[in-house]
Design a protein around this motif. Structure first.
Motif, PDB file in Angstrom:
ATOM      1  N   VAL A   1       0.814  -1.219   0.000  1.00 50.27           N
ATOM      2  CA  VAL A   1       0.000   0.000   0.000  1.00 50.27           C
ATOM      3  C   VAL A   1       0.849   1.272   0.000  1.00 50.27           C
ATOM      4  O   VAL A   1       0.496   2.272  -0.624  1.00 50.27           O
ATOM      5  CB  VAL A   1      -0.954   0.009   1.222  1.00 50.27           C
ATOM      6  CG1 VAL A   1      -1.831   1.254   1.222  1.00 50.27           C
ATOM      7  CG2 VAL A   1      -1.806  -1.249   1.238  1.00 50.27           C
ATOM      8  N   GLY A   2       1.988   1.232   0.705  1.00 51.92           N
ATOM      9  CA  GLY A   2       2.776   2.442   0.901  1.00 51.92           C
ATOM     10  C   GLY A   2       2.284   3.215   2.105  1.00 51.92           C
ATOM     11  O   GLY A   2       1.377   2.775   2.826  1.00 51.92           O
ATOM     12  N   ARG A   3       2.849   4.398   2.319  1.00 58.50           N
ATOM     13  CA  ARG A   3       2.463   5.218   3.475  1.00 58.50           C
ATOM     14  C   ARG A   3       1.771   6.507   3.062  1.00 58.50           C
ATOM     15  O   ARG A   3       1.606   7.418   3.879  1.00 58.50           O
ATOM     16  CB  ARG A   3       3.688   5.540   4.320  1.00 58.50           C
ATOM     17  CG  ARG A   3       4.299   4.337   5.020  1.00 58.50           C
ATOM     18  CD  ARG A   3       5.098   4.768   6.219  1.00 58.50           C
ATOM     19  NE  ARG A   3       5.738   3.648   6.889  1.00 58.50           N
ATOM     20  CZ  ARG A   3       6.292   3.730   8.089  1.00 58.50           C
ATOM     21  NH1 ARG A   3       6.301   4.884   8.748  1.00 58.50           N
ATOM     22  NH2 ARG A   3       6.867   2.674   8.643  1.00 58.50           N
ATOM     23  N   GLN A   4       1.357   6.587   1.805  1.00 54.75           N
ATOM     24  CA  GLN A   4       0.714   7.813   1.330  1.00 54.75           C
ATOM     25  C   GLN A   4      -0.814   7.743   1.422  1.00 54.75           C
ATOM     26  O   GLN A   4      -1.482   8.767   1.296  1.00 54.75           O
ATOM     27  CB  GLN A   4       1.110   8.060  -0.133  1.00 54.75           C
ATOM     28  CG  GLN A   4       2.607   8.105  -0.370  1.00 54.75           C
ATOM     29  CD  GLN A   4       3.303   9.154   0.461  1.00 54.75           C
ATOM     30  OE1 GLN A   4       2.896  10.323   0.463  1.00 54.75           O
ATOM     31  NE2 GLN A   4       4.353   8.753   1.175  1.00 54.75           N
ATOM     32  N   ARG A   5      -1.349   6.559   1.628  1.00 54.17           N
ATOM     33  CA  ARG A   5      -2.803   6.383   1.703  1.00 54.17           C
ATOM     34  C   ARG A   5      -3.139   5.266   2.660  1.00 54.17           C
ATOM     35  O   ARG A   5      -2.274   4.476   3.056  1.00 54.17           O
ATOM     36  CB  ARG A   5      -3.381   6.058   0.321  1.00 54.17           C
ATOM     37  CG  ARG A   5      -2.919   4.696  -0.238  1.00 54.17           C
ATOM     38  CD  ARG A   5      -3.603   4.371  -1.560  1.00 54.17           C
ATOM     39  NE  ARG A   5      -3.131   3.114  -2.156  1.00 54.17           N
ATOM     40  CZ  ARG A   5      -3.646   1.909  -1.892  1.00 54.17           C
ATOM     41  NH1 ARG A   5      -4.642   1.788  -1.024  1.00 54.17           N
ATOM     42  NH2 ARG A   5      -3.165   0.827  -2.497  1.00 54.17           N
ATOM     43  N   LEU A   6      -4.404   5.209   3.031  1.00 57.34           N
ATOM     44  CA  LEU A   6      -4.881   4.093   3.841  1.00 57.34           C
ATOM     45  C   LEU A   6      -5.075   2.863   2.958  1.00 57.34           C
ATOM     46  O   LEU A   6      -5.266   2.967   1.741  1.00 57.34           O
ATOM     47  CB  LEU A   6      -6.212   4.444   4.511  1.00 57.34           C
ATOM     48  CG  LEU A   6      -6.175   5.456   5.664  1.00 57.34           C
ATOM     49  CD1 LEU A   6      -7.591   5.850   6.050  1.00 57.34           C
ATOM     50  CD2 LEU A   6      -5.443   4.880   6.871  1.00 57.34           C
TER      51      LEU A   6
ATOM     52  N   PRO B   1      -3.104   5.196  20.181  1.00 53.68           N
ATOM     53  CA  PRO B   1      -2.753   5.132  18.765  1.00 53.68           C
ATOM     54  C   PRO B   1      -1.778   6.258  18.384  1.00 53.68           C
ATOM     55  O   PRO B   1      -1.993   7.412  18.759  1.00 53.68           O
ATOM     56  CB  PRO B   1      -4.097   5.303  18.048  1.00 53.68           C
ATOM     57  CG  PRO B   1      -5.047   5.825  19.059  1.00 53.68           C
ATOM     58  CD  PRO B   1      -4.456   5.709  20.410  1.00 53.68           C
ATOM     59  N   ILE B   2      -0.743   5.904  17.626  1.00 58.54           N
ATOM     60  CA  ILE B   2       0.262   6.870  17.184  1.00 58.54           C
ATOM     61  C   ILE B   2       0.322   6.804  15.660  1.00 58.54           C
ATOM     62  O   ILE B   2       0.731   5.767  15.100  1.00 58.54           O
ATOM     63  CB  ILE B   2       1.647   6.546  17.786  1.00 58.54           C
ATOM     64  CG1 ILE B   2       1.551   6.477  19.319  1.00 58.54           C
ATOM     65  CG2 ILE B   2       2.690   7.571  17.342  1.00 58.54           C
ATOM     66  CD1 ILE B   2       2.750   5.830  19.984  1.00 58.54           C
ATOM     67  N   PRO B   3      -0.101   7.844  14.949  1.00 58.02           N
ATOM     68  CA  PRO B   3      -0.138   7.810  13.475  1.00 58.02           C
ATOM     69  C   PRO B   3       1.228   7.492  12.877  1.00 58.02           C
ATOM     70  O   PRO B   3       2.255   7.973  13.355  1.00 58.02           O
ATOM     71  CB  PRO B   3      -0.587   9.223  13.095  1.00 58.02           C
ATOM     72  CG  PRO B   3      -1.257   9.756  14.316  1.00 58.02           C
ATOM     73  CD  PRO B   3      -0.559   9.135  15.486  1.00 58.02           C
ATOM     74  N   ARG B   4       1.229   6.661  11.822  1.00 59.43           N
ATOM     75  CA  ARG B   4       2.478   6.295  11.159  1.00 59.43           C
ATOM     76  C   ARG B   4       2.458   6.595   9.650  1.00 59.43           C
ATOM     77  O   ARG B   4       3.426   6.306   8.947  1.00 59.43           O
ATOM     78  CB  ARG B   4       2.823   4.821  11.407  1.00 59.43           C
ATOM     79  CG  ARG B   4       1.844   3.820  10.853  1.00 59.43           C
ATOM     80  CD  ARG B   4       2.187   2.378  11.229  1.00 59.43           C
ATOM     81  NE  ARG B   4       3.474   1.956  10.732  1.00 59.43           N
ATOM     82  CZ  ARG B   4       3.678   1.426   9.519  1.00 59.43           C
ATOM     83  NH1 ARG B   4       2.656   1.315   8.663  1.00 59.43           N
ATOM     84  NH2 ARG B   4       4.891   1.041   9.159  1.00 59.43           N
ATOM     85  N   LEU B   5       1.351   7.146   9.139  1.00 57.99           N
ATOM     86  CA  LEU B   5       1.257   7.508   7.729  1.00 57.99           C
ATOM     87  C   LEU B   5       1.351   9.025   7.573  1.00 57.99           C
ATOM     88  O   LEU B   5       1.300   9.766   8.562  1.00 57.99           O
ATOM     89  CB  LEU B   5      -0.068   7.009   7.131  1.00 57.99           C
ATOM     90  CG  LEU B   5      -0.406   5.532   7.316  1.00 57.99           C
ATOM     91  CD1 LEU B   5      -1.746   5.212   6.655  1.00 57.99           C
ATOM     92  CD2 LEU B   5       0.692   4.638   6.760  1.00 57.99           C
ATOM     93  N   VAL B   6       1.452   9.498   6.335  1.00 58.06           N
ATOM     94  CA  VAL B   6       1.439  10.940   6.097  1.00 58.06           C
ATOM     95  C   VAL B   6       0.080  11.486   6.532  1.00 58.06           C
ATOM     96  O   VAL B   6      -0.940  10.792   6.469  1.00 58.06           O
ATOM     97  CB  VAL B   6       1.716  11.263   4.611  1.00 58.06           C
ATOM     98  CG1 VAL B   6       3.066  10.725   4.189  1.00 58.06           C
ATOM     99  CG2 VAL B   6       0.617  10.717   3.712  1.00 58.06           C
ATOM    100  N   ARG B   7       0.079  12.737   6.961  1.00 58.36           N
ATOM    101  CA  ARG B   7      -1.134  13.316   7.555  1.00 58.36           C
ATOM    102  C   ARG B   7      -2.345  13.223   6.618  1.00 58.36           C
ATOM    103  O   ARG B   7      -3.465  12.923   7.046  1.00 58.36           O
ATOM    104  CB  ARG B   7      -0.871  14.778   7.907  1.00 58.36           C
ATOM    105  CG  ARG B   7      -1.967  15.447   8.734  1.00 58.36           C
ATOM    106  CD  ARG B   7      -1.974  14.917  10.140  1.00 58.36           C
ATOM    107  NE  ARG B   7      -3.025  15.538  10.958  1.00 58.36           N
ATOM    108  CZ  ARG B   7      -3.250  15.241  12.234  1.00 58.36           C
ATOM    109  NH1 ARG B   7      -2.496  14.329  12.826  1.00 58.36           N
ATOM    110  NH2 ARG B   7      -4.201  15.816  12.897  1.00 58.36           N
ATOM    111  N   GLY B   8      -2.131  13.472   5.343  1.00 54.74           N
ATOM    112  CA  GLY B   8      -3.258  13.493   4.401  1.00 54.74           C
ATOM    113  C   GLY B   8      -3.915  12.149   4.184  1.00 54.74           C
ATOM    114  O   GLY B   8      -5.017  12.073   3.635  1.00 54.74           O
ATOM    115  N   ALA B   9      -3.260  11.087   4.594  1.00 52.86           N
ATOM    116  CA  ALA B   9      -3.815   9.751   4.388  1.00 52.86           C
ATOM    117  C   ALA B   9      -5.079   9.516   5.206  1.00 52.86           C
ATOM    118  O   ALA B   9      -5.889   8.640   4.877  1.00 52.86           O
ATOM    119  CB  ALA B   9      -2.783   8.685   4.727  1.00 52.86           C
TER     120      ALA B   9
END
Length: 505
Positions: free
Chosen positions: A328-333, A491-499
């Protein structure tokens, strides 16, 4: 009153002894533990019957007989025995036994789960399958599920510990509600209070429905409600009935017409529709009751168990995150369409269903005629319980059965080709045969999707003072298997904010 009770109990003891003296053992019944007068083995079940029955199977074998009051109950505690009942003799065990839960909560057997097997049951199941659980329906409703899971991830960006089970339950309920009645039931001001009250009602239903009510097994004393179960059921039914009436009344004020309730109401009001296919107002509520209980709590509790296991096994969590990042990558859910490309994530879900089946004891069935299983005589009107929890812990089938090892379902693993859809009896969290869970396809997809999103989208911390290796994994028994201590996580976010942005649909 006390004298009357004594007289009734004495009469029952005498009648029971006389019956056994006159009937005599004409057939070779399965073995089983000795029981008490009148009550039989009821007092031996304990607060966690699935664990008690597991222990009894070690002493009496994978097929054994209990006497609960006046009712013969056969217990299947191995994959082979379960297959004998639910594959070879499924037609004989296609009905449910009488029980107070179906009578007082499920609108007196007018629902899908407890309805007698026959044309009416098949019609209800067909409606749900066509409009909610078919491949086309699942694909058509995918944008709704994706949006609700996006809302879930947004709700977790609060920077403080959250009760994961409650958050996931809100997501599952709103996704199901939009498909069923056309809108989110928990939204805006008061959402937390309403969601908490709904979850509490569902948990209470599952708890009460899982109780072995003495009145169901000992004729003549049901009216006394010795455990207070029936009284609680009636009060709870009124609350849930009011909730369902509110849903239907709100629906009358406007609906897009694509949801299941619109279809059910149109059938009810269509003068040209065959009377046999029309549903009454009560039958519609009974069906909605099934969907909102079986379709929400089972999903959220399984996701909660999966995350708890991964937090306890950080190496597995990291491996799953690596797989998701690669696909998936880290740019989207993650999207539902990504799920087929995530074999390790799917193995995690299978292992969660194995160790923590949402229904540890299958919903009971009753024999319509006598049959023979493994050389033992199973009488007519015997109740069947399949100990799903015990089967998945059988050391003859599973290596290290108490360990959480998703790799057992990966290529080259001991159970690489085993699925959880009722074909392989080593792990049957949705049951098997004719009365397999109608919502299995949706439930499996929601559990996979939510777990993948939570694993991909966040790192998971625990409150101060809680050690991951010693995380409390104690069970709380009911019709569904809950955690005794709800999972509170950071929970601690691990993706880019816009995702994490919600895309409206």
């Amino acid at each position: 009153m006390s004298i009357l009770i004594i007289i009734i109990l004495f009469t029952l003891v005498f009648a029971s002894l006389l019956y056994h003296l006159l009937s005599g053992p004409a057939h070779r019944l399965p073995p089983g533990p000795r029981g008490w007068p009148i009550l039989g083995n009821l007092p031996q079940l304990g607060p966690k019957p699935h664990q008690t029955l597991h222990a009894l199977s070690k002493a009496h074998g994978p097929l054994f007989l209990l006497r609960l009051g006046s009712v013969d109950v056969v217990v299947a505690a191995s994959a082979a025995v379960a297959a004998a009942f639910l594959r070879q003799h499924d037609a004989i065990f296609s009905n449910r036994p009488p029980n107070s839960g179906a009578e007082h909560i499920a609108y007196n057997y007018q629902d899908l789960v407890f309805a007698p097997y026959g044309p009416r049951w098949r019609h209800l199941r067909k409606l749900c399958s066509l409009h909610l659980f078919s491949s086309k329906a699942l694909d058509d409703l995918r944008p709704i599920r994706e949006q609700e899971i996006q809302r879930l991830t947004r709700s977790l960006l609060v920077g403080r510990p959250v009760n994961l089970g409650e958050a996931v339950n809100v997501c599952a309920t709103n996704a199901l509600a939009r498909a069923t009645v056309g809108w989110r039931v928990f939204v805006g001001e008061g959402e937390d209070t309403a969601a908490e009250e709904f979850k509490e009602m569902v948990l209470e239903i599952m708890k009460l429905a899982g109780v072995f009510n003495i009145g169901d097994f000992v004729p003549g004393i049901g009216w006394m409600d010795l455990q207070g179960v029936v009284g609680k059921m009636k009060k709870l039914h009124k609350r849930m009935d009011a909730f369902l009436d509110k849903l239907i009344n709100e629906h009358k004020r406007g609906s897009g017409g694509r949801d299941l309730l619109s279809v059910l109401v149109s059938l009810k009001d269509d003068e040209g529709e065959d009377e046999a296919n029309k549903l009454s107002h009560t039958e519609i509520k009974a069906l909605l009751l099934n969907l909102f209980t079986a379709g929400t709590d089972t999903t959220s509790s399984t996701v909660e168990w999966a995350l708890a296991e991964l937090i306890r096994h950080p190496t597995l969590l990291h491996k799953a995150q690596q797989e998701l990042d690669n696909v998936v990558g880290r740019q989207r859910l993650v999207s539902e369409t990504d799920l087929p490309n995530l074999p390790f994530l799917q193995a995690i879900i299978k292992e969660t269903f194995r160790l923590h089946p949402s229904t540890p004891l299958s919903l009971p069935r009753i024999s319509s005629e006598p049959c023979e299983i493994n050389g033992y005589y199973i009488p007519k009107n015997a109740t069947l319980l399949v100990n799903v929890w015990a089967i998945a812990r059988d050391p003859a089938v599973w290596s290290d059965p108490l360990e959480f090892k998703p790799e057992r379902f990966m290529p080259g693993g001991e159970k690489a080709n085993v699925d959880v859809k009722g074909n392989d009896f080593e792990v049957i969290p949705f049951g098997a045969g004719r009365r397999i869970c109608a919502g299995m396809s949706l439930g499996l997809r929601m559990v996979q999707f939510m777990t993948a999103t939570l694993v991909h989208g966040f790192e998971w911390g625990l409150p101060e003072g809680v050690n991951a290796e010693k995380l409390d994994m104690e069970e709380s028994y009911g019709l569904t298997l809950q955690r005794k201590v709800p999972l509170t996580v950071q929970p601690i976010p691990r993706l880019v904010r816009g995702a994490y942005e919600v895309v409206e649909c």
